[in-house]
Motif scaffolding. Structure first.
Motif, PDB file in Angstrom:
ATOM      1  N   LEU A 138     154.245  26.097  15.324  1.00  0.00           N
ATOM      2  CA  LEU A 138     153.959  25.793  16.713  1.00  0.00           C
ATOM      3  C   LEU A 138     155.231  25.303  17.409  1.00  0.00           C
ATOM      4  N   ASN A 139     155.521  25.927  18.541  1.00  0.00           N
ATOM      5  CA  ASN A 139     156.638  25.499  19.376  1.00  0.00           C
ATOM      6  C   ASN A 139     156.055  24.954  20.649  1.00  0.00           C
ATOM      7  N   ILE A 140     156.248  23.698  20.943  1.00  0.00           N
ATOM      8  CA  ILE A 140     155.651  23.181  22.178  1.00  0.00           C
ATOM      9  C   ILE A 140     156.728  22.681  23.121  1.00  0.00           C
ATOM     10  N   ARG A 141     156.441  22.858  24.398  1.00  0.00           N
ATOM     11  CA  ARG A 141     157.366  22.415  25.445  1.00  0.00           C
ATOM     12  C   ARG A 141     156.559  21.775  26.556  1.00  0.00           C
ATOM     13  N   LYS A 142     157.131  20.699  27.070  1.00  0.00           N
ATOM     14  CA  LYS A 142     156.509  20.040  28.223  1.00  0.00           C
ATOM     15  C   LYS A 142     156.884  20.845  29.465  1.00  0.00           C
ATOM     16  N   ILE A 143     155.930  21.180  30.308  1.00  0.00           N
ATOM     17  CA  ILE A 143     156.276  21.911  31.544  1.00  0.00           C
ATOM     18  C   ILE A 143     155.550  21.287  32.733  1.00  0.00           C
ATOM     19  N   MET A 144     156.042  21.613  33.942  1.00  0.00           N
ATOM     20  CA  MET A 144     155.347  21.172  35.156  1.00  0.00           C
ATOM     21  C   MET A 144     154.593  22.374  35.695  1.00  0.00           C
TER      22      MET A 144
END
Ligand code: ADP
Length: 934
Positions: A494-500
């Motif tokens: 799993l690759n997670i990124r915080k986004i708006m």
């Protein structure tokens, strides 16, 4: 008497003549008086103040329309017709005035004529006072009715004028030639205060001198009427006021300008209003002109009645070019129907906001948002429309680009081989791609109505929720497990990124199905574990075996050594020597195997010692020199001057590599020379990387064999091996060690010409006082040669019986170095690799001294010493001197040495001179003890 009579007669005659003359004069006077149109009168007052005689000229009767002689000299009669209102004043002035002794008295009063009409008269009296107190008052009374009437008329006129001037609503003032306000009306006074008699510039402008643009001044100067449209001044309170002024000259009957009449119309209020209006108009104009929006007014025919600069700019026109053009000139044909419908609605009174594409002068499109309102006149009739236009061309373009990129992005997302999803902070899915649906076994709709907790095993839910809530480690990748709709699990990376997303934080996740990888990993891990286990078993086996082999071998070597000391014949001596030599080779082979298996099992640890590179190189050279000299080879060691000599690291292992490479060089070179070249490779604040090259002029290595030589048990030509000996482990061990020391190893070679084996190693710098080679490429060989020539004083016991030293040391090179040093000192040496072997050897062979390494595998030096010293020890000599070799920095080790029963200690790396001194001392003590005990 006669004379008297004559005289008397004469006198009478004269008197009569005089009387006649007087009467004639009186008659003349009366005549004259009667000719006077005024009433002439007089009266006498005696000393008692009583009116005693009076005269009123007959004109009185005429004046009053009475028959002649009616009044006679009767004042009372005269006064009876005086208007009762005026009588007191008349009496006061004319009759009583005598008492006040004023000479001139005047009274104006009304008197009724016989026909009842009223006459206005003016009586003027002059009193004459006799010395005896009598008074005669003479006077005249004239008819002033006409004058009075004129005066009344004038007064009435004045009154009217006054009413007009005071109520005119404008200020009026008369200014004299010396700029004094002669007169001013109320309006002026109200504004400027009491100005009459004061200078006009002071009162109207609060200035010391006449204003240069003063209207009155101009009147006086040019003699013409002057109008000043806006004149500022100061009112009574100093406030600025504005007036409109008309100044007119006032001339005398000769036409000379006497004064000026100033008409002052206050316009402050109006001016303020006008100013305000102008200001606000200017403001609006500015707003309209500088507006970032285009502004237009269309007339009833939908032609431009006004466009601002911005709109003109937006469309590439000049504002004037657009005026009076129909608005459809900027509408694209395909938009016309829609536009016309809008205009129709507009005419019907509907404004509104809408997007409209407009045609620029150059034909290109300008997208706008139009906000339109309808304009009407007072009667409510449509007079046109007003519209503001915002240029949104860029936004439109960006929208289009965004749409395009969104499409591209969506395609990419859908085409991606991984599951892609976006969840909000509560964990609800807000976007998923097809792979995500497939991976987890839901339809898109199903997944979009689900929560991450629905696709995670229960054990991971809390962690995931926490991560979402806190966004802790929001940008990371890790392995996880997803639960499919059918309950089965799929391992994912799993690759997670915080986004708006739309102003809210969200998490973008990419999940790669790693089922296959996991399977491969499991297989690999198992294989690795199996291999590791096998290696471990092998290493342990090797360690055990070599140990098992070495113990009897030590016995063999030791015993042969003893045998060699005995009286043997030549043949026996030769056999014993061959046996000893073979034993040595076998031992070194076993040591190599043990070393290699140790490295393979990652059990080899480097020591960290402060050492002098020069002495390490010297030891190496000493050792190599033996073989080199035997073969007649030149051996040179060159150290670049920049190389620091005081280093921290493992000098033993460094020496081991150098001896391996150097030994090979000697072995594979028959003539020529061997050079050891030491140079700097790199340096940072703490570390130094040094390059060591061993260059020979030997047989060289064929190019196709070079690569494999660093693998274990590989030799160029095994047939030759028999000639040269060796196992093919030296280079493999050297490679491992160079790498352990943070370096690399390599070679360059030309068959038949020679080889260069090089390696690098990283050492720590010694903190202070580290030096570099003093001389350029110092020839250490020189020193070696010198030592050889002078010879080392052999430490020997009495007579032929040479002292026998046991060296317990696990590092084979250290063993070799120690052996070489001791041999040079004329001592016999046997080596063992650990404490247990040392104990075994001491039980068989009567050694004179033990050099005991503290750190050894199997059994260390401390333990071995304790066993040797123990009461029940089977050692041939329990009190044999035992000298520990230990790292100089290990202070605690030294105390441990003494406690364990060792006699002394010597710091590693062992220095030849130090060792020599140490041995001299302890061997002497041992000999003495032996002699005593014998
Ligand atoms: P050993 O020397 O014990 O056989 P090494 O690993 O030290 O094992 O060397 C492997 C082989 O590499 C040698 O057998 C030899 O064939 C070749 N070799 C090593 N050094 C040299 C050299 N300086 N010149 C020529 N050949 C060499």
């Amino acid at each position: 008497m006669c004379d008297d009579i004559i005289d008397c007669t004469q006198a009478e005659e004269e008197l009569r003549k005089a009387l006649q003359a007087a009467q004639a004069r009186i008659a003349q006077y009366e005549q004259a008086v009667s000719m006077i149109s005024d009433i002439v009168w007089s009266y006498d007052v005696n000393t008692k103040g009583e009116h005693v005689g009076s005269y009123i000229s007959p004109v009185a009767d005429r004046m009053l329309g009475l028959p002649v002689g009616t009044i006679g000299d009767n004042f009372e009669k005269y006064f009876s017709d005086v208007h009762p209102d005026d009588f007191p004043a008349v009496q006061e002035t004319l009759l009583e005035g005598v008492r006040t002794r004023e000479k001139d008295k005047t009274a104006e009063y009304r008197i009724r004529k016989a026909d009842g009409t009223i006459l206005w008269v003016r009586s003027k009296g002059l009193a004459y006072y006799y010395p005896d107190g009598r008074v005669t008052v003479h006077g005249t009374t004239s008819d002033i009715t006409e004058r009075k009437r004129a005066e009344e008329i004038l007064k009435a006129e004045r009154l009217k004028l006054d009413i007009v001037t005071q109520n005119i609503g404008a200020g009026l003032a008369i200014i004299s030639r010396d700029y004094q306000t002669v007169w001013a009306n109320n309006v002026i006074k109200k504004i400027f205060g009491d100005v009459e008699g004061k200078s006009c510039h002071l009162t109207y402008n609060q200035r010391d001198t006449v204003c240069p643009d003063c209207g009155v001044k101009k009147v006086f100067e040019h003699g013409e009427k002057v109008a000043v449209h806006e004149q500022s001044g100061k009112d009574e309170h100093g406030e600025t006021i504005w007036s409109e002024i008309i100044a007119t000259p006032i001339r005398d009957d000769k036409g000379m300008i006497m004064e000026a009449l100033e008409l002052v119309v206050p316009i402050t209020v109006r001016k303020r209003a006008v100013d305000k209006l102008q200001e606000s108009e200017a403001r609006y104009r500015r707003i309209v002109e500088t507006a970032s929006e285009g502004i237009m007014i269309l007339d009833t025919q939908f032609c431009f009645a006004f466009v601002n600069q911005k709109l003109a700019d937006m469309l590439g026109y000049l504002p004037v070019e657009m005026l009076d053009r129909p608005v459809i000139s900027i509408i694209f044909e395909e938009d016309l129907p829609d536009h016309l419908a809008t205009m129709e609605k507009r005419a019907a009174g509907a404004g509104g906001q809408y997007e409209r594409r407009l045609r620029r002068k150059d034909g290109s499109s300008c997208w706008t948002i139009v906000s339109a309102t309808v304009l009407r006149d007072e009667a409510g009739q449509f007079t046109g429309s007003f519209a503001m236009l915002t240029d949104i061309t860029e936004r439109k373009k960006a929208d289009e680009a965004l749409k395009e990129s969104e499409l591209r992005f969506r395609t990419m997302v859908e085409m991606a081989p991984d599951a892609i999803f976006i969840v909000n902070q509560t964990g609800a899915f807000i976007e998923v791609n097809a792979v995500a649906c497939k991976q987890i076994g839901y339809t898109r709709e199903q997944l979009l109505s689900r929560h991450v907790s629905d696709i995670l095993p229960v054990s991971l839910v809390a962690k995931a929720s926490w991560r979402l809530k806190t966004l802790e480690n929001a940008d990371s990748s890790y392995e996880s497990i997803h639960v499919r709709s059918d309950g089965t699990q799929v391992p994912v990376e799993l690759n997670i990124r915080k986004i708006m997303l739309n102003g809210n934080l969200a998490m973008l996740g990419i999940a790669r199905d790693i089922t296959e990888r996991k399977q491969v990993e499991t297989v690999l891990r198992e294989a690795k574990e199996a291999a590791e286990a096998a290696t471990k078993v092998k290493s342990e086996f090797l360690a055990k075996m070599s140990h098992e082999i070495r113990t009897p071998l030590n016995g063999i070597i030791g015993m042969i050594g003893l045998l060699l000391d005995m009286d043997l014949n030549a043949e026996q001596y030769e056999y014993a020597q061959i046996a000893s030599f073979s034993g040595e080779i076998l031992l070194s082979l076993i040591n190599d195997i043990l070393d290699f298996s140790k490295i393979e099992a990652r059990k080899l640890e480097l020591e960290t010692l402060d050492f002098d590179l020069r002495s390490t190189l010297k030891d190496t050279e000493d050792l190599l020199a033996i073989g080199a000299h035997e073969k007649g080879l030149e051996l040179v060691c060159l150290v670049e001057p920049t190389v620091p000599l005081l280093l921290r690291g493992d000098p033993g292992r460094l020496r081991q590599i150098l001896i391996n490479l150097g030994g090979n060089a000697v072995k594979f070179t028959d003539k020529g020379k061997i050079v050891i070249r030491v140079s700097m490779e790199g340096e940072d604040e703490q570390n130094i990387t040094i390059r060591f090259a061993v260059i020979d002029t030997g047989i060289g290595i064929p190019a196709n064999r070079m690569d494999s030589l660093f693998s274990p048990f590989i030799q160029v030509d095994s047939s030759k091996t028999r000639k040269y000996g060796g196992t093919g482990l030296g280079l493999a061990i050297s490679k491992q060690m160079a790498e352990l020391m943070g370096g690399k190893i390599g070679l360059e070679s030309k068959e038949g010409k020679g080889s260069t084996f090089w390696f690098t190693a990283v050492f720590e710098k010694q903190p202070a006082g580290s030096g570099s080679a003093q001389e350029t490429f110092a020839k250490i060989e020189g020193e070696v040669a010198m030592e050889h020539s002078t010879g080392e004083p052999a430490i020997s016991g009495n007579g032929n019986c040479k002292m026998r030293i046991l060296v317990a040391e696990d590092n084979p090179v250290n063993q070799k170095v120690a052996q070489a040093m001791l041999k040079k000192m004329g001592l016999r040496t046997d080596v063992v690799a650990n404490g247990q072997e040392a104990i075994n050897a001491l039980q068989m062979i009567p050694y004179d001294l033990v050099l005991m390494d503290c750190q050894m595998p199997e059994m260390d030096g401390f333990e071995a010493t304790r066993v040797i010293r123990h009461e029940g020890s089977k050692a041939l000599n329990r009190s044999i001197p035992i000298i520990a070799t230990t790292a100089a920095t290990m202070q605690g080790d030294r105390e441990k040495c003494i406690q364990a029963g060792m006699n002394d200690f010597i710091a590693k790396p062992v220095q030849k001179r130090e060792l020599s001194e140490m041995l001299t001392r302890w061997l002497a003590i041992a000999t003495n003890d032996n002699m005593k005990s014998e």
